[in-house]
Every structure is written in C-alpha cells, then in structure tokens.
Design a protein around this motif. Structure first.
Motif, PDB file in Angstrom:
ATOM      1  N   THR A  42       0.830  -1.200   0.000  1.00 26.81           N
ATOM      2  CA  THR A  42       0.000   0.000   0.000  1.00 26.81           C
ATOM      3  C   THR A  42       0.868   1.255   0.000  1.00 26.81           C
ATOM      4  OG1 THR A  42      -1.710  -1.193   1.213  1.00 26.81           O
ATOM      5  CG2 THR A  42      -1.848   1.210   1.240  1.00 26.81           C
ATOM      6  N   ILE A  43       1.940   1.234   0.800  1.00 24.31           N
ATOM      7  CA  ILE A  43       2.846   2.374   0.860  1.00 24.31           C
ATOM      8  C   ILE A  43       4.283   1.898   0.778  1.00 24.31           C
ATOM      9  CG2 ILE A  43       1.246   3.709   2.302  1.00 24.31           C
ATOM     10  CD1 ILE A  43       3.301   3.273   4.633  1.00 24.31           C
ATOM     11  N   ARG A  44       5.175   2.843   0.504  1.00 26.66           N
ATOM     12  CA  ARG A  44       6.615   2.613   0.601  1.00 26.66           C
ATOM     13  C   ARG A  44       7.158   3.717   1.500  1.00 26.66           C
ATOM     14  NH1 ARG A  44      10.774   3.013  -4.389  1.00 26.66           N
ATOM     15  NH2 ARG A  44       9.093   4.383  -5.001  1.00 26.66           N
ATOM     16  N   VAL A  45       7.808   3.333   2.579  1.00 28.71           N
ATOM     17  CA  VAL A  45       8.383   4.311   3.495  1.00 28.71           C
ATOM     18  C   VAL A  45       9.596   4.942   2.828  1.00 28.71           C
ATOM     19  CG1 VAL A  45       9.514   4.645   5.723  1.00 28.71           C
ATOM     20  CG2 VAL A  45       7.564   3.092   5.538  1.00 28.71           C
ATOM     21  N   LEU A  46       9.597   6.276   2.763  1.00 29.73           N
ATOM     22  CA  LEU A  46      10.718   6.999   2.182  1.00 29.73           C
ATOM     23  C   LEU A  46      11.609   7.608   3.249  1.00 29.73           C
ATOM     24  CD1 LEU A  46       8.860   8.741  -0.765  1.00 29.73           C
ATOM     25  CD2 LEU A  46      10.134   6.589  -0.790  1.00 29.73           C
ATOM     26  N   ASP A  47      11.035   7.935   4.392  1.00 27.84           N
ATOM     27  CA  ASP A  47      11.830   8.450   5.502  1.00 27.84           C
ATOM     28  C   ASP A  47      11.035   8.298   6.786  1.00 27.84           C
ATOM     29  OD1 ASP A  47      14.026   9.546   6.780  1.00 27.84           O
ATOM     30  OD2 ASP A  47      14.074  11.356   5.551  1.00 27.84           O
ATOM     31  N   LEU A  48      11.744   8.053   7.864  1.00 26.12           N
ATOM     32  CA  LEU A  48      11.142   7.911   9.179  1.00 26.12           C
ATOM     33  C   LEU A  48      12.134   8.445  10.196  1.00 26.12           C
ATOM     34  CD1 LEU A  48       8.954   6.858  11.106  1.00 26.12           C
ATOM     35  CD2 LEU A  48      10.097   4.641  11.043  1.00 26.12           C
ATOM     36  N   VAL A  49      11.703   9.464  10.944  1.00 29.99           N
ATOM     37  CA  VAL A  49      12.571  10.132  11.908  1.00 29.99           C
ATOM     38  C   VAL A  49      11.783  10.334  13.194  1.00 29.99           C
ATOM     39  CG1 VAL A  49      13.898  12.240  12.361  1.00 29.99           C
ATOM     40  CG2 VAL A  49      13.763  11.348  10.049  1.00 29.99           C
ATOM     41  N   ILE A  50      12.464  10.153  14.326  1.00 32.86           N
ATOM     42  CA  ILE A  50      11.881  10.444  15.630  1.00 32.86           C
ATOM     43  C   ILE A  50      12.602  11.670  16.182  1.00 32.86           C
ATOM     44  CG2 ILE A  50      11.428   9.626  17.973  1.00 32.86           C
ATOM     45  CD1 ILE A  50       9.944   8.032  15.788  1.00 32.86           C
ATOM     46  N   LEU A  51      11.835  12.686  16.563  1.00 30.60           N
ATOM     47  CA  LEU A  51      12.391  13.923  17.120  1.00 30.60           C
ATOM     48  C   LEU A  51      12.011  14.023  18.588  1.00 30.60           C
ATOM     49  CD1 LEU A  51      11.178  16.359  14.304  1.00 30.60           C
ATOM     50  CD2 LEU A  51      13.358  15.143  14.421  1.00 30.60           C
ATOM     51  N   THR A  52      12.963  14.353  19.421  1.00 26.28           N
ATOM     52  CA  THR A  52      12.691  14.602  20.830  1.00 26.28           C
ATOM     53  C   THR A  52      13.184  16.000  21.138  1.00 26.28           C
ATOM     54  OG1 THR A  52      13.000  12.267  21.341  1.00 26.28           O
ATOM     55  CG2 THR A  52      13.069  13.797  23.188  1.00 26.28           C
ATOM     56  N   LYS A  53      12.271  16.820  21.640  1.00 24.96           N
ATOM     57  CA  LYS A  53      12.617  18.202  21.974  1.00 24.96           C
ATOM     58  C   LYS A  53      12.645  18.326  23.494  1.00 24.96           C
ATOM     59  CE  LYS A  53      11.479  22.829  20.380  1.00 24.96           C
ATOM     60  NZ  LYS A  53      10.520  23.575  19.545  1.00 24.96           N
ATOM     61  N   GLY A  54      13.818  18.603  24.027  1.00 21.05           N
ATOM     62  CA  GLY A  54      13.982  18.723  25.465  1.00 21.05           C
ATOM     63  C   GLY A  54      13.248  19.930  26.021  1.00 21.05           C
ATOM     64  N   ALA A  55      13.109  19.951  27.337  1.00 19.57           N
ATOM     65  CA  ALA A  55      12.456  21.081  28.004  1.00 19.57           C
ATOM     66  C   ALA A  55      13.194  22.383  27.708  1.00 19.57           C
ATOM     67  CB  ALA A  55      12.389  20.826  29.506  1.00 19.57           C
ATOM     68  N   ASP A  56      14.495  22.267  27.434  1.00 26.13           N
ATOM     69  CA  ASP A  56      15.305  23.454  27.115  1.00 26.13           C
ATOM     70  C   ASP A  56      15.263  23.801  25.628  1.00 26.13           C
ATOM     71  OD1 ASP A  56      16.713  21.339  26.066  1.00 26.13           O
ATOM     72  OD2 ASP A  56      18.592  21.775  27.121  1.00 26.13           O
ATOM     73  N   GLY A  57      14.515  23.016  24.844  1.00 31.91           N
ATOM     74  CA  GLY A  57      14.391  23.269  23.408  1.00 31.91           C
ATOM     75  C   GLY A  57      15.418  22.541  22.567  1.00 31.91           C
ATOM     76  N   GLU A  58      16.368  21.833  23.208  1.00 31.64           N
ATOM     77  CA  GLU A  58      17.378  21.105  22.454  1.00 31.64           C
ATOM     78  C   GLU A  58      16.735  19.928  21.722  1.00 31.64           C
ATOM     79  OE1 GLU A  58      21.476  18.610  23.177  1.00 31.64           O
ATOM     80  OE2 GLU A  58      20.996  20.259  24.540  1.00 31.64           O
ATOM     81  N   LEU A  59      17.166  19.701  20.492  1.00 34.59           N
ATOM     82  CA  LEU A  59      16.558  18.695  19.629  1.00 34.59           C
ATOM     83  C   LEU A  59      17.454  17.474  19.499  1.00 34.59           C
ATOM     84  CD1 LEU A  59      14.161  18.105  17.725  1.00 34.59           C
ATOM     85  CD2 LEU A  59      15.520  19.088  15.888  1.00 34.59           C
ATOM     86  N   ASP A  60      16.864  16.296  19.647  1.00 38.69           N
ATOM     87  CA  ASP A  60      17.551  15.030  19.415  1.00 38.69           C
ATOM     88  C   ASP A  60      16.836  14.358  18.251  1.00 38.69           C
ATOM     89  OD1 ASP A  60      19.251  12.848  19.712  1.00 38.69           O
ATOM     90  OD2 ASP A  60      17.949  11.887  21.194  1.00 38.69           O
TER      91      ASP A  60
END
Length: 148
Positions: A42-60
């Motif tokens: 049905t679909i083909r995954v082209l990209d998959l990302v997990i973002l975590t934004k800390g309380a201080d706004g820092e991004l992982d």
C-alpha cells in the motif's frame, strides 16, 4: 526519459505526530501497523525520523537505524531514501512543544502509482489536494445525527 521507478511513482505524503510529555506509550503497535502497510504494498516508506525536543528546546534526532524495538520496520529499511534534509527537520521541530516527542513519516502511496502515472502520461497535473481530518468527519456525522 525518467527511470521506470519514477515513471510509476505515486503521490508522496508526510505526517508529523507529536506525543506530549509522559503520554507516549510505544508498545510496537504503530510499527506493526506500518509494517502491514509496507508488506501489503500500500505504501513505501521513504523516511522515518523520531524527534525529541527537550524542556530546554534542544533537539535530538533519531533515524530508524538508531531505534530499538522496530523489528517490523527493519524490512522497510532498504526502502528508506532519507528525503528529509536537516533544514526540514529543524522547521518541523519548530512546531513542537518543549518536552515532547514526534514521529515524522514520509511515504509514497504505492497503490496510487499506476493511476498517477496514467494521469501524467495523459498530460494531467495535480493542481490541488488535501485531507479531511477524521475529527471533522466525526463532527459532521454527529451534527447530521443531531439534526434528525
């Protein structure tokens, strides 16, 4: 002339799902459902990302290769094209609240590829598209039922 892969390319969509602090319960259910969509063609995954934004706004940022317990998605790993550029990720993260986690999924609608290709071969081009949120559909149904 375009390669056969791009000749039959279906529409590409993306979504960003945010999980407020302490509410994300990753049991593998989402990965299993995504795997069903990939396995069925049905679909083909082209990209998959997990973002975590800390309380201080820092991004992982974590790519699927960095994640544990996504066995179902390992089969799709070869399909991941990494379409999201660093700038895209930064822009998406700007909409996130501090302390949250978000999943970003980019996929091709494989099921629509042959129709999209036929449309392009016929000289057609997409000039508009959109989605109707399920909440809007449910509200409309409830409004109709209340008016009877």
């Amino acid at each position: 002339m375009a390669s056969p892969d791009t000749d039959e390319l279906g529409p590409v969509d993306y979504l960003v799902v945010e999980f407020p602090p302490a509410t994300s319960h990753f049991t593998g259910e989402m990965a299993a459902e995504l795997d069903k969509l990939v396995t069925s063609g049905t679909i083909r995954v082209l990209d998959l990302v997990i973002l975590t934004k800390g309380a201080d706004g820092e991004l992982d940022v974590m790519e699927v290769d960095d994640l544990d317990d996504v066995g179902e998605l390992r089969a799709a790993e070869a399909q991941l094209a990494g379409l999201l550029a660093e700038e895209d990720v930064v822009n998406l993260a700007a909409a996130m609240e501090p302390g949250t986690t978000a999943g970003v999924l980019v996929w091709e609608n494989v099921w629509a590829g042959p129709f999209a290709a036929a449309t392009r071969r016929s000289g057609g081009q997409l000039i508009a598209n959109g989605r109707i949120p399920i909440q809007a559909i449910l509200a409309s149904i409830e409004a109709d039922e209340g008016g009877e």
